[in-house]
Design a protein around this motif. Structure first.
Motif, mmCIF file in Angstrom:
data_model
loop_
_atom_site.group_PDB
_atom_site.id
_atom_site.type_symbol
_atom_site.label_atom_id
_atom_site.label_comp_id
_atom_site.label_asym_id
_atom_site.label_seq_id
_atom_site.Cartn_x
_atom_site.Cartn_y
_atom_site.Cartn_z
ATOM 1 N N SER A 1 87.997 -28.694 46.211
ATOM 2 C CA SER A 1 88.137 -29.808 45.272
ATOM 3 C C SER A 1 87.570 -29.452 43.892
ATOM 4 C CB SER A 1 87.414 -31.037 45.819
ATOM 5 O OG SER A 1 87.444 -32.097 44.901
ATOM 6 N N SER A 2 86.508 -28.668 43.874
ATOM 7 C CA SER A 2 85.861 -28.298 42.602
ATOM 8 C C SER A 2 86.537 -27.119 41.917
ATOM 9 C CB SER A 2 84.391 -27.941 42.864
ATOM 10 O OG SER A 2 83.707 -28.989 43.494
ATOM 11 N N LYS A 3 87.476 -26.462 42.642
ATOM 12 C CA LYS A 3 88.190 -25.294 42.115
ATOM 13 C C LYS A 3 87.216 -24.171 41.741
ATOM 14 C CE LYS A 3 92.056 -28.106 40.446
ATOM 15 N NZ LYS A 3 92.890 -28.514 39.293
ATOM 16 N N ILE A 4 86.262 -23.969 42.638
ATOM 17 C CA ILE A 4 85.268 -22.910 42.460
ATOM 18 C C ILE A 4 85.523 -21.826 43.487
ATOM 19 C CG2 ILE A 4 82.786 -22.369 42.700
ATOM 20 C CD1 ILE A 4 82.220 -25.134 41.513
ATOM 21 N N ASP A 5 85.334 -20.592 43.105
ATOM 22 C CA ASP A 5 85.541 -19.448 43.983
ATOM 23 C C ASP A 5 84.487 -19.439 45.098
ATOM 24 O OD1 ASP A 5 85.911 -16.996 45.212
ATOM 25 O OD2 ASP A 5 85.876 -15.824 43.348
ATOM 26 N N GLY A 6 84.914 -19.609 46.343
ATOM 27 C CA GLY A 6 83.997 -19.676 47.467
ATOM 28 C C GLY A 6 83.299 -18.381 47.789
ATOM 29 N N THR A 7 83.747 -17.276 47.182
ATOM 30 C CA THR A 7 83.081 -15.985 47.435
ATOM 31 C C THR A 7 81.910 -15.743 46.484
ATOM 32 O OG1 THR A 7 84.537 -14.723 45.942
ATOM 33 C CG2 THR A 7 85.277 -15.010 48.224
ATOM 34 N N LEU A 8 81.715 -16.657 45.533
ATOM 35 C CA LEU A 8 80.591 -16.515 44.613
ATOM 36 C C LEU A 8 79.275 -16.842 45.311
ATOM 37 C CD1 LEU A 8 82.020 -18.230 41.386
ATOM 38 C CD2 LEU A 8 81.729 -15.779 41.808
ATOM 39 N N ARG A 9 78.186 -16.294 44.776
ATOM 40 C CA ARG A 9 76.839 -16.623 45.237
ATOM 41 C C ARG A 9 76.209 -17.589 44.234
ATOM 42 N NH1 ARG A 9 77.806 -11.352 46.843
ATOM 43 N NH2 ARG A 9 77.348 -10.951 49.058
ATOM 44 N N PRO A 10 75.165 -18.331 44.647
ATOM 45 C CA PRO A 10 74.618 -19.380 43.774
ATOM 46 C C PRO A 10 74.172 -18.904 42.396
ATOM 47 C CG PRO A 10 73.187 -18.975 45.666
ATOM 48 C CD PRO A 10 74.482 -18.307 45.946
ATOM 49 N N GLU A 11 73.672 -17.655 42.308
ATOM 50 C CA GLU A 11 73.216 -17.176 40.997
ATOM 51 C C GLU A 11 74.356 -16.988 40.011
ATOM 52 O OE1 GLU A 11 73.087 -13.265 43.530
ATOM 53 O OE2 GLU A 11 72.838 -15.425 43.864
ATOM 54 N N ASN A 12 75.609 -17.081 40.491
ATOM 55 C CA ASN A 12 76.776 -16.937 39.626
ATOM 56 C C ASN A 12 77.344 -18.268 39.153
ATOM 57 O OD1 ASN A 12 77.526 -14.468 42.002
ATOM 58 N ND2 ASN A 12 76.935 -13.980 39.902
ATOM 59 N N LEU A 13 76.738 -19.378 39.606
ATOM 60 C CA LEU A 13 77.246 -20.700 39.259
ATOM 61 C C LEU A 13 76.456 -21.317 38.105
ATOM 62 C CD1 LEU A 13 78.684 -20.330 42.002
ATOM 63 C CD2 LEU A 13 78.258 -22.761 42.443
ATOM 64 N N THR A 14 77.163 -21.983 37.216
ATOM 65 C CA THR A 14 76.522 -22.689 36.110
ATOM 66 C C THR A 14 76.031 -24.059 36.576
ATOM 67 O OG1 THR A 14 78.558 -23.769 35.404
ATOM 68 C CG2 THR A 14 78.101 -21.579 34.478
ATOM 69 N N THR A 15 75.279 -24.710 35.711
ATOM 70 C CA THR A 15 74.850 -26.081 36.001
ATOM 71 C C THR A 15 76.062 -26.981 36.218
ATOM 72 O OG1 THR A 15 72.866 -25.754 34.649
ATOM 73 C CG2 THR A 15 73.498 -28.029 35.136
ATOM 74 N N LYS A 16 77.089 -26.814 35.401
ATOM 75 C CA LYS A 16 78.289 -27.635 35.541
ATOM 76 C C LYS A 16 78.967 -27.396 36.890
ATOM 77 C CE LYS A 16 82.599 -29.024 33.300
ATOM 78 N NZ LYS A 16 83.376 -29.021 34.572
ATOM 79 N N ASP A 17 78.972 -26.143 37.347
ATOM 80 C CA ASP A 17 79.567 -25.844 38.648
ATOM 81 C C ASP A 17 78.859 -26.620 39.761
ATOM 82 O OD1 ASP A 17 81.417 -24.028 37.595
ATOM 83 O OD2 ASP A 17 80.050 -22.322 37.828
ATOM 84 N N GLY B 1 73.100 -15.555 36.461
ATOM 85 C CA GLY B 1 73.165 -14.128 36.734
ATOM 86 C C GLY B 1 71.848 -13.400 36.624
ATOM 87 N N GLU B 2 70.820 -14.030 36.037
ATOM 88 C CA GLU B 2 69.521 -13.380 35.913
ATOM 89 C C GLU B 2 68.762 -13.442 37.236
ATOM 90 O OE1 GLU B 2 68.833 -14.170 31.117
ATOM 91 O OE2 GLU B 2 67.531 -15.155 32.569
ATOM 92 N N LYS B 3 67.859 -12.504 37.430
ATOM 93 C CA LYS B 3 67.163 -12.341 38.700
ATOM 94 C C LYS B 3 66.428 -13.600 39.132
ATOM 95 C CE LYS B 3 63.714 -9.401 40.983
ATOM 96 N NZ LYS B 3 62.786 -8.243 40.815
ATOM 97 N N LEU B 4 65.777 -14.289 38.211
ATOM 98 C CA LEU B 4 64.962 -15.448 38.557
ATOM 99 C C LEU B 4 65.709 -16.777 38.426
ATOM 100 C CD1 LEU B 4 61.526 -14.384 37.029
ATOM 101 C CD2 LEU B 4 62.209 -14.394 39.425
ATOM 102 N N TYR B 5 66.996 -16.715 38.180
ATOM 103 C CA TYR B 5 67.824 -17.929 38.097
ATOM 104 C C TYR B 5 67.838 -18.616 39.461
ATOM 105 C CZ TYR B 5 72.055 -20.756 37.125
ATOM 106 O OH TYR B 5 72.963 -21.774 36.934
#
Length: 285
Positions: free
Chosen positions: A258-274, A172-176
């Protein structure tokens, strides 16, 4: 006179530069630290006592001196500039076999070739090669983790402040970004000290930060690294797009489901595990 007293009796860094008839080369990213109080702080953060240290870009030896004064057992110093190598001759004559000077470009060196691991990497990295070196070290760390061996105990390096923030950025941080996620997969990372340009000569145009990178004993999550890098590259190259859009050319709908991740998210909202989950889902197709 003992070893430490001999180091303290050496002429100042400014005098060393003057006596060596050195001229600083901008293309090598040379920005020296004159103040040994600062280099002592860096050495203390490196926890170098009784450790074997690889120093990247020792220059005229200000940090090298501090590493020895803080108890470093042995230093392998990699320096591209022959003038700097010559300027280190007096310290070399005191340290003798404790100091190995390696006249080469750090980009050409595989860390495991220098000494039996584990060891500590310390240095004031030229801004133009810092990211390249860090990624190459991470890949070496990955190989050693896969064999249940530890290559490095820690990496303690001065880099451009923005690079340090990218390395240590959280979700979520700007430089993530890709670099943040890659580092987090293999290491813990923390900014320890911030330095303004006046701490260096010549003064750079940006602030610098000392960052500590501590490799994990094994990868944080099990994943195919090639697919992990592919997923993160595609995602962050289109960082303002939702995942279902940015990943559509690599079967995005299937791996997101398959990963059960929300497809509307942007990359800065994903964790390493995601990202690992997405890569693992891609590997199963």
């Amino acid at each position: 006179m003992n070893f430490y007293n001999q180091i303290n009796e050496l002429c100042s860094i400014k005098e060393t530069i003057k006596n060596s008839n050195m001229f600083l080369q901008k293309k090598l990213g040379q920005n020296f630290i004159y103040d040994l109080n600062i280099t002592n702080k860096i050495a203390q953060e490196s926890k170098c006592k009784k450790k074997n240290v690889i120093e990247i870009g020792p220059g005229v030896g200000s940090l090298t001196r501090s590493l020895f004064l803080n108890g470093a057992k042995h230093i392998f110093a990699i320096e591209k500039d022959i003038n700097s190598i010559n300027a280190l001759s007096e310290l070399q004559s005191i340290a003798k076999t404790k100091l190995n000077l390696i006249h080469d470009d750090a980009k050409n060196i595989k860390l495991h070739s220098l000494y039996s691991s584990p060891f500590t990497v310390v240095g004031n990295l030229p801004y133009n090669i810092a990211t390249f070196l860090i990624i190459s070290w991470i890949k070496e760390i990955n190989y050693y983790q896969s064999t249940n061996n530890l290559l490095l105990e820690r990496i303690v390096i001065l880099v451009q402040e923005e690079v340090a923030k990218k390395l240590s950025a959280r979700v979520g941080e700007k430089l993530y970004g890709r670099l943040s996620v890659l580092i987090n997969l293999f290491c813990d990372c923390e900014i320890k000290i911030n330095l303004n340009p006046n701490c260096f000569f010549p003064a750079p145009k940006v602030n610098s930060s000392l960052i500590e990178i501590v490799p994990l004993k094994k990868m944080r999550y099990k994943v195919n690294l090639d697919l992990f890098e592919k997923i993160t590259k595609v995602s962050f190259s289109q960082r303002r797009k939702m995942l279902r859009q940015s990943l559509k050319n690599i079967q995005g709908e299937k791996i997101i489901q398959s990963s059960k991740i929300d497809g509307t998210l942007r990359p800065e909202n994903l964790t390493t595990k995601d990202f690992c989950d997405l890569a693992n889902s891609l590997s199963e197709l």
